[in-house]
Scaffold this motif. Sequence first.
Motif, PDB file in Angstrom:
ATOM      1  N   ILE A  12       0.824  -1.204   0.000  1.00 53.19           N
ATOM      2  CA  ILE A  12       0.000   0.000   0.000  1.00 53.19           C
ATOM      3  C   ILE A  12       0.861   1.258   0.000  1.00 53.19           C
ATOM      4  O   ILE A  12       0.496   2.288  -0.557  1.00 53.19           O
ATOM      5  N   GLU A  13       2.058   1.179   0.612  1.00 55.72           N
ATOM      6  CA  GLU A  13       2.964   2.322   0.604  1.00 55.72           C
ATOM      7  C   GLU A  13       3.563   2.503  -0.781  1.00 55.72           C
ATOM      8  O   GLU A  13       3.777   3.631  -1.239  1.00 55.72           O
ATOM      9  N   PRO A  31       2.324  -2.223 -12.070  1.00 58.57           N
ATOM     10  CA  PRO A  31       1.331  -1.134 -12.139  1.00 58.57           C
ATOM     11  C   PRO A  31      -0.004  -1.467 -11.487  1.00 58.57           C
ATOM     12  O   PRO A  31      -0.788  -0.566 -11.203  1.00 58.57           O
ATOM     13  N   GLN A  32      -0.281  -2.740 -11.241  1.00 52.15           N
ATOM     14  CA  GLN A  32      -1.550  -3.134 -10.611  1.00 52.15           C
ATOM     15  C   GLN A  32      -1.419  -3.235  -9.090  1.00 52.15           C
ATOM     16  O   GLN A  32      -2.155  -3.969  -8.439  1.00 52.15           O
ATOM     17  N   ILE A  33      -0.499  -2.478  -8.495  1.00 58.33           N
ATOM     18  CA  ILE A  33      -0.251  -2.570  -7.064  1.00 58.33           C
ATOM     19  C   ILE A  33      -1.487  -2.173  -6.258  1.00 58.33           C
ATOM     20  O   ILE A  33      -2.126  -1.165  -6.524  1.00 58.33           O
ATOM     21  N   HIS A  34      -1.772  -3.011  -5.270  1.00 58.89           N
ATOM     22  CA  HIS A  34      -2.845  -2.762  -4.311  1.00 58.89           C
ATOM     23  C   HIS A  34      -4.174  -2.443  -5.004  1.00 58.89           C
ATOM     24  O   HIS A  34      -4.936  -1.580  -4.575  1.00 58.89           O
ATOM     25  N   GLY A  35      -4.459  -3.137  -6.113  1.00 60.01           N
ATOM     26  CA  GLY A  35      -5.731  -2.978  -6.796  1.00 60.01           C
ATOM     27  C   GLY A  35      -5.855  -1.695  -7.589  1.00 60.01           C
ATOM     28  O   GLY A  35      -6.917  -1.399  -8.133  1.00 60.01           O
TER      29      GLY A  35
END
Length: 209
Positions: free
Chosen positions: A69-70, A105-109
């Motif tokens: 999330i960070e 690029p799809q980090i944390h939705g």
Amino acid sequence: MLRLYLYYIKKLILKMNKNLENDPDEIYTVIVKNNEYELHHIFDWDFGIDTHFLEELIDGYEIYHMPVIEHAGVWSMIDELRDDLHCAKGIQLYLEYCQKNSITPQIHGRNIDITDLYIETNIGYNIIANVDILSASVVLGRKQSYLDQYVTWYTTPTRKNGYVMGHYFNSFEAAYEDFTQRAKDLFNTHLEAKKYWIRPLKEREIYER
């Protein structure tokens, strides 16, 4: 040495948890050196991603742990401020870390893409194209100083094992043809492996004899 290090990390986590009880949105930077740590509070109004993050990567600091999330927050800030950030080398170091640790690029939705800012290089070649087939990749590189020199390598999406089996060319057309063929070879290898594992068990046993 390891036990002492883990002891300090445990103390650090406990201290951070205690500090965060008052305000979970407060920002802390942690410096671990010579088995000791320093915990510094950063006021949100004073936080700058250049000063408090990217420049520290240039100074030799490494990311020890960073929740997904960070990363999503950092990607958002870099994307929003991409025209105003002055720490280009820090961005390259951070995006290299992201590649090696599968931060996509799809980090944390979220769908945030700053990978266009990354200039991947290997022994003087800029990587200008890549194809990933599960845990294998093939890349196409162009010499930084000579536009008529190219190379293709096998590697992995995280580049963990480096770049291997280089094919070198003096023309783009020949290099791209080789890049295409090697990508097809990877895909065909993947299809053959899939075919083996999905075939009926009896046929698989006959195939192995």
